[in-house]
Enzyme design. Structure first.
Site, PDB file in Angstrom:
ATOM      1  N   SER A  15      -2.068  18.200  -3.495  1.00 10.07           N
ATOM      2  CA  SER A  15      -1.414  17.012  -2.678  1.00 10.07           C
ATOM      3  C   SER A  15      -0.340  16.127  -3.345  1.00 10.07           C
ATOM      4  O   SER A  15       0.467  15.457  -2.613  1.00 10.07           O
ATOM      5  CB  SER A  15      -2.517  16.261  -2.002  1.00 10.07           C
ATOM      6  OG  SER A  15      -3.194  15.544  -2.879  1.00 10.07           O
ATOM      7  N   LYS A  74      -3.863   9.441  -4.993  1.00 13.21           N
ATOM      8  CA  LYS A  74      -2.595   9.447  -4.138  1.00 13.21           C
ATOM      9  C   LYS A  74      -1.687   8.310  -4.724  1.00 13.21           C
ATOM     10  O   LYS A  74      -1.937   7.659  -5.617  1.00 13.21           O
ATOM     11  CB  LYS A  74      -2.803   8.988  -2.771  1.00 13.21           C
ATOM     12  CG  LYS A  74      -4.049   9.930  -2.069  1.00 13.21           C
ATOM     13  CD  LYS A  74      -3.387  10.999  -1.898  1.00 13.21           C
ATOM     14  CE  LYS A  74      -4.418  11.950  -0.833  1.00 13.21           C
ATOM     15  NZ  LYS A  74      -3.979  13.448  -0.548  1.00 13.21           N
TER      16      LYS A  74
END
EC number: 3.4.21.89
Length: 280
Positions: free
Chosen positions: A43, A120
């Protein structure tokens, strides 16, 4: 014989004390200073690759209940959550010696529902509005600056311990073939420049509603935008939603080690060019 037994027992006791204090020191180190973190998914490509190993700087944002380590050893039936150890700090969304994170930081945080550790990039600060329009990020109603970054290429093969194949913009690609994605350079408000990847246009998360980040919360997105479950998805055990300040664990500053193989012991798969690499 008695002296020999006493000497043997004394040696065992000294060993036990050494192990005990080593565990205490390691626990303090992990709780207060740095936490090891392996990158398990794609990701955050190409900033972080599957198999990158880093230490999370826990001093960057101060301390909360999430700063305590979770101890999960399924084979021994051990499942101790950070909240079990430091739950007395939970509940008011505050931190001790807390500094605010900055937009563009790469952050490890505890998922608000599943309590798994996620990594993230911080996109939205408290009070911001965030929206995706046709794959372009808008913050506070303004589109961010995006430049062409060329093509990101990798081999189509199982990656990391989970053995997942990468998604490719040039699919179908056979195993061992060259898997390509569009690379873009994004400049966030405040000046942080970072690369991001685009696999396919027109996906659901390329167009979103306007999100307003509430006070004491943050909005996160993965750099591999088409292959990231992040704050664009409502908060469930799957989606991330808005992340409370107290759920932040720390900032990722530098990759220490990297391996492209199924195990770190496969030395022929080590990525020497990523050792000690700064995270942009």
């Amino acid at each position: 014989m008695a002296d020999e037994n006493q000497g043997f027992l004394g040696a065992i006791w000294e060993t036990i004390k050494t192990i005990f204090w080593a565990l205490i020191i390691a626990g303090v180190f992990r709780t207060l200073l740095f936490q090891p973190f392996w990158i398990p998914s794609s990701s955050m490509k190409d900033t972080l690759l599957v198999g990158d190993f880093l230490f999370v700087n826990k001093m960057a944002y101060g301390y909360s209940y999430a700063s305590c380590p979770s101890i999960k050893l399924g084979q021994f039936g051990i499942d101790i959550d950070a909240a079990d150890i430091c739950g007395f700090l939970d509940g008011d969304n505050s931190r001790l010696i807390g500094d605010q994170p900055e937009r563009g930081d790469v952050v490890v945080f505890r998922h608000p529902v599943s309590h798994q550790d996620y990594i993230k990039r911080l996109i939205g600060l408290p009070g911001d509005t965030v929206q995706m329009k046709a794959g372009l990020l808008h913050i506070n109603g303004e589109p961010v600056q995006v430049e062409d970054g060329g093509v990101f290429s990798e081999t189509k093969e199982p990656q990391g311990p989970e053995g997942r194949y990468p998604r490719c913009s040039n699919d179908p690609v056979g195993e061992g073939g060259v898997c390509e994605k569009e690379r873009l350079i994004e400049t966030l408000p405040g000046g942080v420049r970072h690369s991001m990847l685009n696999i396919q246009d027109g996906l659901d998360l390329d167009d979103t509603k306007v999100f307003t980040v509430p006070e004491g919360h943050f909005f996160f997105m993965g750099d591999n935008r088409d292959n990231s479950t992040d704050s664009r998805v409502s908060q469930t055990s799957f989606g991330v939603g808005m992340v409370p300040f107290e759920n932040l664990i720390g900032r990722a500053d530098r990759i220490m080690f990297s391996s492209a193989g199924r195990s770190m012991l496969f030395f022929w798969t080590w990525r020497g060019d990523r050792f000690f690499k700064a995270i942009d």
